[in-house]
Structure formats: structure tokens, C-alpha cells
Design a protein around this motif. Structure first.
Motif, PDB file in Angstrom:
ATOM      1  N   PHE A  38      38.566  78.920  26.033  1.00 47.66           N
ATOM      2  CA  PHE A  38      37.417  79.295  25.205  1.00 47.66           C
ATOM      3  C   PHE A  38      37.190  78.264  24.099  1.00 47.66           C
ATOM      4  CE2 PHE A  38      35.750  81.548  21.426  1.00 47.66           C
ATOM      5  CZ  PHE A  38      34.513  81.917  21.931  1.00 47.66           C
ATOM      6  N   GLU A  39      38.247  77.895  23.410  1.00 45.86           N
ATOM      7  CA  GLU A  39      38.116  76.902  22.334  1.00 45.86           C
ATOM      8  C   GLU A  39      37.620  75.566  22.879  1.00 45.86           C
ATOM      9  OE1 GLU A  39      41.933  76.888  20.439  1.00 45.86           O
ATOM     10  OE2 GLU A  39      41.582  78.826  19.473  1.00 45.86           O
ATOM     11  N   GLN A  40      38.100  75.186  24.046  1.00 48.93           N
ATOM     12  CA  GLN A  40      37.659  73.932  24.666  1.00 48.93           C
ATOM     13  C   GLN A  40      36.155  73.989  24.964  1.00 48.93           C
ATOM     14  OE1 GLN A  40      39.530  71.217  25.008  1.00 48.93           O
ATOM     15  NE2 GLN A  40      37.732  70.130  25.761  1.00 48.93           N
ATOM     16  N   ARG A  41      35.704  75.113  25.515  1.00 50.00           N
ATOM     17  CA  ARG A  41      34.277  75.240  25.827  1.00 50.00           C
ATOM     18  C   ARG A  41      33.434  75.238  24.558  1.00 50.00           C
ATOM     19  NH1 ARG A  41      30.514  76.313  29.639  1.00 50.00           N
ATOM     20  NH2 ARG A  41      28.730  77.558  28.971  1.00 50.00           N
ATOM     21  N   MET A  42      33.899  75.906  23.524  1.00 53.98           N
ATOM     22  CA  MET A  42      33.116  76.007  22.302  1.00 53.98           C
ATOM     23  C   MET A  42      33.088  74.695  21.520  1.00 53.98           C
ATOM     24  SD  MET A  42      31.845  78.845  22.809  1.00 53.98           S
ATOM     25  CE  MET A  42      30.844  79.098  21.379  1.00 53.98           C
ATOM     26  N   LYS A  43      33.983  73.763  21.831  1.00 52.64           N
ATOM     27  CA  LYS A  43      33.900  72.430  21.220  1.00 52.64           C
ATOM     28  C   LYS A  43      32.690  71.676  21.755  1.00 52.64           C
ATOM     29  CE  LYS A  43      38.797  71.632  20.352  1.00 52.64           C
ATOM     30  NZ  LYS A  43      39.993  70.879  20.763  1.00 52.64           N
ATOM     31  N   GLU A  44      32.305  71.982  22.990  1.00 51.72           N
ATOM     32  CA  GLU A  44      31.216  71.253  23.647  1.00 51.72           C
ATOM     33  C   GLU A  44      29.899  72.023  23.696  1.00 51.72           C
ATOM     34  OE1 GLU A  44      32.622  70.113  27.498  1.00 51.72           O
ATOM     35  OE2 GLU A  44      34.558  69.478  26.704  1.00 51.72           O
ATOM     36  N   TRP A  45      29.969  73.356  23.693  1.00 52.85           N
ATOM     37  CA  TRP A  45      28.766  74.160  23.894  1.00 52.85           C
ATOM     38  C   TRP A  45      28.607  75.209  22.807  1.00 52.85           C
ATOM     39  CZ3 TRP A  45      25.677  72.503  27.708  1.00 52.85           C
ATOM     40  CH2 TRP A  45      26.252  71.726  28.708  1.00 52.85           C
ATOM     41  N   CYS A  46      27.342  75.539  22.505  1.00 55.00           N
ATOM     42  CA  CYS A  46      27.031  76.640  21.596  1.00 55.00           C
ATOM     43  C   CYS A  46      26.979  77.941  22.394  1.00 55.00           C
ATOM     44  CB  CYS A  46      25.664  76.421  20.930  1.00 55.00           C
ATOM     45  SG  CYS A  46      25.633  75.004  19.828  1.00 55.00           S
ATOM     46  N   LEU A  47      26.971  79.052  21.693  1.00 56.41           N
ATOM     47  CA  LEU A  47      26.929  80.353  22.347  1.00 56.41           C
ATOM     48  C   LEU A  47      25.628  80.547  23.134  1.00 56.41           C
ATOM     49  CD1 LEU A  47      28.666  82.872  22.642  1.00 56.41           C
ATOM     50  CD2 LEU A  47      27.480  83.835  20.680  1.00 56.41           C
ATOM     51  N   ASP A  48      24.554  79.894  22.699  1.00 58.06           N
ATOM     52  CA  ASP A  48      23.281  80.025  23.403  1.00 58.06           C
ATOM     53  C   ASP A  48      23.154  79.100  24.613  1.00 58.06           C
ATOM     54  OD1 ASP A  48      22.948  77.604  22.170  1.00 58.06           O
ATOM     55  OD2 ASP A  48      21.214  78.195  20.965  1.00 58.06           O
ATOM     56  N   GLY A  49      24.214  78.362  24.942  1.00 52.44           N
ATOM     57  CA  GLY A  49      24.222  77.517  26.137  1.00 52.44           C
ATOM     58  C   GLY A  49      23.766  76.093  25.913  1.00 52.44           C
ATOM     59  N   LYS A  50      23.438  75.745  24.689  1.00 51.38           N
ATOM     60  CA  LYS A  50      23.002  74.383  24.387  1.00 51.38           C
ATOM     61  C   LYS A  50      24.209  73.535  23.986  1.00 51.38           C
ATOM     62  CE  LYS A  50      18.490  75.958  22.924  1.00 51.38           C
ATOM     63  NZ  LYS A  50      17.609  76.224  21.809  1.00 51.38           N
ATOM     64  N   PRO A  51      24.155  72.231  24.226  1.00 47.53           N
ATOM     65  CA  PRO A  51      25.277  71.369  23.815  1.00 47.53           C
ATOM     66  C   PRO A  51      25.468  71.412  22.304  1.00 47.53           C
ATOM     67  CG  PRO A  51      23.809  70.199  25.309  1.00 47.53           C
ATOM     68  CD  PRO A  51      23.133  71.485  24.959  1.00 47.53           C
ATOM     69  N   ARG A  52      26.705  71.400  21.887  1.00 43.93           N
ATOM     70  CA  ARG A  52      27.031  71.458  20.461  1.00 43.93           C
ATOM     71  C   ARG A  52      26.793  70.079  19.853  1.00 43.93           C
ATOM     72  NH1 ARG A  52      29.072  75.109  17.397  1.00 43.93           N
ATOM     73  NH2 ARG A  52      29.695  76.439  19.111  1.00 43.93           N
ATOM     74  N   THR A  53      25.987  70.040  18.803  1.00 47.37           N
ATOM     75  CA  THR A  53      25.691  68.761  18.147  1.00 47.37           C
ATOM     76  C   THR A  53      26.151  68.742  16.693  1.00 47.37           C
ATOM     77  OG1 THR A  53      23.486  69.555  17.576  1.00 47.37           O
ATOM     78  CG2 THR A  53      23.699  68.278  19.604  1.00 47.37           C
ATOM     79  N   GLY A  54      26.190  69.897  16.085  1.00 48.95           N
ATOM     80  CA  GLY A  54      26.519  69.968  14.661  1.00 48.95           C
ATOM     81  C   GLY A  54      27.929  70.434  14.410  1.00 48.95           C
ATOM     82  N   ARG A  55      28.022  71.464  13.612  1.00 51.19           N
ATOM     83  CA  ARG A  55      29.326  71.965  13.178  1.00 51.19           C
ATOM     84  C   ARG A  55      30.104  72.603  14.323  1.00 51.19           C
ATOM     85  NH1 ARG A  55      28.027  77.597  11.102  1.00 51.19           N
ATOM     86  NH2 ARG A  55      25.877  77.792  11.736  1.00 51.19           N
ATOM     87  N   GLU A  56      31.396  72.750  14.096  1.00 54.86           N
ATOM     88  CA  GLU A  56      32.257  73.326  15.123  1.00 54.86           C
ATOM     89  C   GLU A  56      32.157  74.853  15.124  1.00 54.86           C
ATOM     90  OE1 GLU A  56      36.589  73.666  12.991  1.00 54.86           O
ATOM     91  OE2 GLU A  56      35.982  71.690  13.734  1.00 54.86           O
ATOM     92  N   TYR A  57      32.626  75.456  16.200  1.00 51.87           N
ATOM     93  CA  TYR A  57      32.568  76.915  16.351  1.00 51.87           C
ATOM     94  C   TYR A  57      33.561  77.599  15.425  1.00 51.87           C
ATOM     95  CZ  TYR A  57      33.208  81.564  18.284  1.00 51.87           C
ATOM     96  OH  TYR A  57      33.304  82.919  18.425  1.00 51.87           O
TER      97      TYR A  57
END
Length: 185
Positions: A38-57
Motif C-alpha cells: 500500500f505504501e509503495q502504491r501511494m508513493k506513486e499514485w493518489c487515491l483518485d487514481g492520478k499519478p502523485r506529483t505533489g506531497r506524499e500520502y
């Protein structure tokens, strides 16, 4: 309403087994690998399914699934019961749109967890045979040999003994008109 929580459901072992198909001990062994995925996925993706660009989860204060155990319980209940997202949301005290986001986030996490542990379902006969240590040749029959035995009847068969005592329904043809003649075009 606070919804289903691991701390409450895990106290009732049979209910927990019915909801997840895992014992509490099996579930507890799965949690660390699940949280890591889960932590690995949340480093790369937001909860809404978009790639993470800003702050961490970060798990926020009023998160409907605040603990790793609650997240794993959520997705295992969904996979086991295959309920509508509205029902899944009601079970875990969240609206349908949030249930949808969590399902789409946690399903790949569960798949990655099961793959890393070697417990993912086999996707072909070759992989299944390899896991079971059997030799599988394409085109070979995979059905087990069946002993010729008549299966028991689905329902007990009884010979009717007399005419039915139930009243007979009489059909009056005039009463069976589906639409008025002048209303049909």
C-alpha cells in the motif's frame, strides 16, 4: 455510525472468517506485506487514481480506513462478498464514491501482496500445474476420471396419489385483454 472496524470484527472469530475467508492469525500475517504494498502504491499514485506529483500520502484524521488492518479488511470483504459499492460504503461508513476510490486503490495492492507472497491465483493451467508440481501437456485432458455412478436426484420424486385438492383457476378470456382495442396504435 463508525462502520466495520478490524478491532471489533476480529473479536468474533467465526464472523471474521465468514467475512474474509481468513482466520485472524492468517489475516495478521498478511497485514505487514499488504501495508508495504500500500505504501509503495501511494508513493506513486493518489487515491483518485492520478499519478502523485505533489506531497506524499498521509492518513488524514477523519480517514474512513485509518489503519492497515481496516484497509485489508475492507478489500477482503469486498472480494469475498462482491457487493455493490453502495453497500460496501455503508458497511464501512463512507459514500459510494469513496468506496469506489478505495476499491480501485486497494485491489491492485492486494494483488501485488498476494504475488509477492506467492499466493496469487494461477491464471493458466500451466501455472497451476507448475505450482502443484504436476506435469501439464497442452491438449491433455485435465478432468479427473469419474466413476460411473448415477448422481442422486435433485429432488425427491414421488408418484402423485390423487387429484390435487387445490382449487383450479378458471380463466375468463374476456378478463385477459392486455390493452384496449382503441388505445393501441
Amino acid at each position: 455510525m463508525s462502520g466495520l472496524r478490524y478491532t471489533e470484527v476480529s473479536q468474533k472469530e467465526q464472523k471474521f472468517l465468514d467475512m474474509t475467508s481468513l482466520t485472524v492469525e492468517e489475516f495478521d500475517r498478511l497485514v505487514p506485506a499488504f501495508e508495504e504494498a500500500f505504501e509503495q502504491r501511494m508513493k506513486e499514485w493518489c487515491l483518485d487514481g492520478k499519478p502523485r506529483t505533489g506531497r506524499e500520502y498521509r492518513t488524514y484524521a477523519n480517514c474512513p480506513l485509518p489503519t492497515p488492518e481496516d484497509r485489508l479488511l475492507f478489500i477482503l470483504v469486498y472480494v469475498k462478498t462482491n457487493v455493490l459499492q453502495v453497500v460496501q460504503g455503508e458497511l464501512f461508513a463512507m459514500p459510494q464514491n469513496k468506496a469506489n476510490q478505495w476499491i480501485h486503490t486497494l485491489l491492485p495492492v492486494l494483488q501485488a501482496t498476494l504475488r509477492s507472497l506467492g499466493d496469487a491465483p494461477a491464471r493458466s493451467m500451466e501455472h497451476l500445474a507448475q505450482r502443484l508440481g504436476l506435469q501439464y501437456l497442452p491438449g491433455e485432458s485435465v478432468e479427473p476420471e469419474v466413476i460411473s455412478q448415477e448422481p442422486p436426484p435433485l429432488f425427491a420424486m414421488m408418484v402423485p396419489n390423487d387429484a390435487s385438492s387445490a382449487p383450479k383457476t378458471r380463466i375468463n378470456k374476456k378478463a385477459i385483454i392486455a390493452a384496449r382495442k382503441n388505445a393501441t396504435l
